[in-house]
Write a protein that holds these residues in place. Structure first.
Motif, PDB file in Angstrom:
ATOM      1  N   ALA A   1       1.020  -1.205  -0.010  1.00 49.40           N
ATOM      2  CA  ALA A   1      -0.124  -0.192  -0.096  1.00 49.40           C
ATOM      3  C   ALA A   1       1.055   1.215  -0.181  1.00 49.40           C
ATOM      4  O   ALA A   1       0.521   2.375  -0.684  1.00 49.40           O
ATOM      5  N   ARG A   2       1.894   1.236   0.730  1.00 46.80           N
ATOM      6  CA  ARG A   2       2.787   2.304   0.790  1.00 46.80           C
ATOM      7  C   ARG A   2       3.349   2.675  -0.547  1.00 46.80           C
ATOM      8  O   ARG A   2       3.459   3.925  -0.957  1.00 46.80           O
ATOM      9  N   LYS A   3       3.895   1.711  -1.249  1.00 46.23           N
ATOM     10  CA  LYS A   3       4.479   1.830  -2.746  1.00 46.23           C
ATOM     11  C   LYS A   3       3.271   2.317  -3.585  1.00 46.23           C
ATOM     12  O   LYS A   3       3.579   3.195  -4.313  1.00 46.23           O
ATOM     13  N   SER A   4       1.990   1.910  -3.388  1.00 40.44           N
ATOM     14  CA  SER A   4       1.183   2.272  -4.377  1.00 40.44           C
ATOM     15  C   SER A   4       0.635   3.899  -4.209  1.00 40.44           C
ATOM     16  O   SER A   4       0.480   4.273  -4.997  1.00 40.44           O
ATOM     17  N   TYR A   5       0.660   3.921  -2.808  1.00 37.36           N
ATOM     18  CA  TYR A   5       0.218   5.454  -2.524  1.00 37.36           C
ATOM     19  C   TYR A   5       1.002   6.373  -2.649  1.00 37.36           C
ATOM     20  O   TYR A   5       1.012   7.479  -2.604  1.00 37.36           O
ATOM     21  N   SER A   6       2.287   6.047  -2.637  1.00 37.13           N
ATOM     22  CA  SER A   6       3.409   7.117  -2.839  1.00 37.13           C
ATOM     23  C   SER A   6       3.922   7.501  -4.151  1.00 37.13           C
ATOM     24  O   SER A   6       4.738   8.406  -4.446  1.00 37.13           O
ATOM     25  N   GLN A   7       3.031   6.798  -5.095  1.00 41.67           N
ATOM     26  CA  GLN A   7       3.366   7.187  -6.531  1.00 41.67           C
ATOM     27  C   GLN A   7       2.731   8.377  -6.850  1.00 41.67           C
ATOM     28  O   GLN A   7       1.838   8.946  -6.098  1.00 41.67           O
ATOM     29  N   GLU A   8       3.302   9.225  -7.990  1.00 47.78           N
ATOM     30  CA  GLU A   8       2.789  10.341  -8.193  1.00 47.78           C
ATOM     31  C   GLU A   8       1.379  10.128  -8.827  1.00 47.78           C
ATOM     32  O   GLU A   8       0.483  11.081  -8.606  1.00 47.78           O
ATOM     33  N   LYS A   9       1.241   9.486  -9.577  1.00 45.53           N
ATOM     34  CA  LYS A   9       0.017   9.087 -10.350  1.00 45.53           C
ATOM     35  C   LYS A   9      -0.653   7.707  -9.863  1.00 45.53           C
ATOM     36  O   LYS A   9       0.306   7.054  -9.080  1.00 45.53           O
ATOM     37  N   MET A  10      -1.719   7.507  -9.988  1.00 45.87           N
ATOM     38  CA  MET A  10      -2.295   6.322  -9.624  1.00 45.87           C
ATOM     39  C   MET A  10      -1.804   5.042  -9.873  1.00 45.87           C
ATOM     40  O   MET A  10      -1.733   4.962 -11.243  1.00 45.87           O
ATOM     41  N   SER A  11      -1.419   4.068  -8.998  1.00 46.50           N
ATOM     42  CA  SER A  11      -0.708   2.871  -9.622  1.00 46.50           C
ATOM     43  C   SER A  11      -1.969   2.020 -10.130  1.00 46.50           C
ATOM     44  O   SER A  11      -3.172   2.165  -9.807  1.00 46.50           O
TER      45      SER A  11
ATOM     46  N   LYS B   1      -3.427  13.453  -5.098  1.00 48.21           N
ATOM     47  CA  LYS B   1      -2.235  13.839  -4.412  1.00 48.21           C
ATOM     48  C   LYS B   1      -2.612  14.106  -2.796  1.00 48.21           C
ATOM     49  O   LYS B   1      -1.677  13.373  -1.927  1.00 48.21           O
ATOM     50  N   LYS B   2      -3.640  14.772  -2.594  1.00 50.64           N
ATOM     51  CA  LYS B   2      -3.739  14.983  -1.233  1.00 50.64           C
ATOM     52  C   LYS B   2      -4.315  13.804  -0.490  1.00 50.64           C
ATOM     53  O   LYS B   2      -3.944  13.391   0.830  1.00 50.64           O
ATOM     54  N   ALA B   3      -5.351  12.844  -1.124  1.00 51.53           N
ATOM     55  CA  ALA B   3      -5.615  11.800  -0.455  1.00 51.53           C
ATOM     56  C   ALA B   3      -4.601  10.811  -0.325  1.00 51.53           C
ATOM     57  O   ALA B   3      -4.643  10.071   0.784  1.00 51.53           O
ATOM     58  N   SER B   4      -3.789  10.485  -1.450  1.00 53.50           N
ATOM     59  CA  SER B   4      -2.713   9.398  -1.083  1.00 53.50           C
ATOM     60  C   SER B   4      -1.766   9.943  -0.143  1.00 53.50           C
ATOM     61  O   SER B   4      -1.200   9.032   0.688  1.00 53.50           O
ATOM     62  N   THR B   5      -1.601  11.175   0.011  1.00 60.10           N
ATOM     63  CA  THR B   5      -0.495  11.570   1.054  1.00 60.10           C
ATOM     64  C   THR B   5      -1.047  11.469   2.446  1.00 60.10           C
ATOM     65  O   THR B   5      -0.132  10.917   3.285  1.00 60.10           O
ATOM     66  N   LYS B   6      -2.382  11.698   2.647  1.00 64.68           N
ATOM     67  CA  LYS B   6      -3.114  11.413   3.834  1.00 64.68           C
ATOM     68  C   LYS B   6      -2.939   9.977   4.377  1.00 64.68           C
ATOM     69  O   LYS B   6      -2.727   9.648   5.314  1.00 64.68           O
ATOM     70  N   PHE B   7      -3.232   9.080   3.329  1.00 62.32           N
ATOM     71  CA  PHE B   7      -3.219   7.839   3.562  1.00 62.32           C
ATOM     72  C   PHE B   7      -1.945   7.264   3.739  1.00 62.32           C
ATOM     73  O   PHE B   7      -1.735   6.396   4.690  1.00 62.32           O
ATOM     74  N   LEU B   8      -0.988   7.631   3.081  1.00 65.64           N
ATOM     75  CA  LEU B   8       0.376   7.171   3.210  1.00 65.64           C
ATOM     76  C   LEU B   8       0.543   7.683   4.509  1.00 65.64           C
ATOM     77  O   LEU B   8       1.201   6.893   5.422  1.00 65.64           O
ATOM     78  N   MET B   9       0.593   8.973   5.072  1.00 64.14           N
ATOM     79  CA  MET B   9       0.914   9.342   6.409  1.00 64.14           C
ATOM     80  C   MET B   9       0.085   8.517   7.563  1.00 64.14           C
ATOM     81  O   MET B   9       0.694   7.963   8.396  1.00 64.14           O
TER      82      MET B   9
END
Length: 135
Positions: free
Chosen positions: A35-45, A96-104
Motif C-alpha cells: 500500500a505504501r508503494k502504491s500510494y507514494s506514486q505520483e499517479k495512481m498505480s 495527491k492530497k488523499a494519497s499523501t494523507k493515507f500514506l501518512m
C-alpha cells in the motif's frame, strides 16, 4: 434459499472483506508495504485503479439492483455503498492530497491498521448475515 440480486452483492462484499482481512492479519507488513508503494506514486498505480474500478462497478451494480430488481431492504446496501463510494470519489479527484494523507496514516498508525482489519472482518460478517438472513 433463493439467490437474488442483493444476496449476490452481499456475498461479493463479504468475500472481498474476508480476502482483505486475511491479508491484513496474516500478511500485515507485506500488505501495508505494498500500500505504501502504491500510494507514494505520483499517479495512481494499477492496483489502485483496479480497486477504484471495482468500487465504482459495485456502486453501479447496486443502483441497477435498486432501480430494476427492487428488494424491500435494498436501500440498506445501496445507502452504505453510496456513502462508502465517497472515499473512492475523493481519492480519484484528489489523488495527491488523499494519497499523501493515507500514506501518512499508514506510517504513523501501525496499531490502528490492525483495528481496521478487524473492523473490515466485522463488516464482512455483516454483509454475509445480510445476504443470508435479510435478502
Amino acid at each position: 434459499m433463493t439467490i437474488n440480486f442483493f444476496n449476490m452483492i452481499c456475498f461479493v462484499l463479504a468475500f472481498s472483506a474476508f480476502v482483505k482481512v486475511f491479508f491484513g492479519l496474516f500478511y500485515h507488513d507485506k500488505l501495508y508495504d505494498f500500500a505504501r508503494k502504491s500510494y507514494s506514486q505520483e499517479k495512481m498505480s494499477l492496483p489502485v485503479k483496479v480497486l477504484m474500478i471495482y468500487a465504482f462497478m459495485l456502486l453501479i451494480t447496486v443502483w441497477i439492483g435498486t432501480i430494476f430488481f427492487y428488494e424491500k431492504h435494498g436501500w440498506i446496501l445501496t445507502s452504505f455503498l453510496t456513502i462508502a463510494s465517497l472515499k473512492s470519489v475523493s481519492l480519484f479527484f484528489n489523488w495527491k492530497k488523499a494519497s499523501t494523507k493515507f500514506l501518512m496514516f499508514i506510517n504513523t498508525n501501525y496499531h490502528k491498521l490492525w483495528a481496521i482489519d478487524v473492523f473490515v472482518g466485522v463488516l464482512g460478517l455483516t454483509f454475509l448475515a445480510l445476504g443470508l438472513f435479510l435478502y
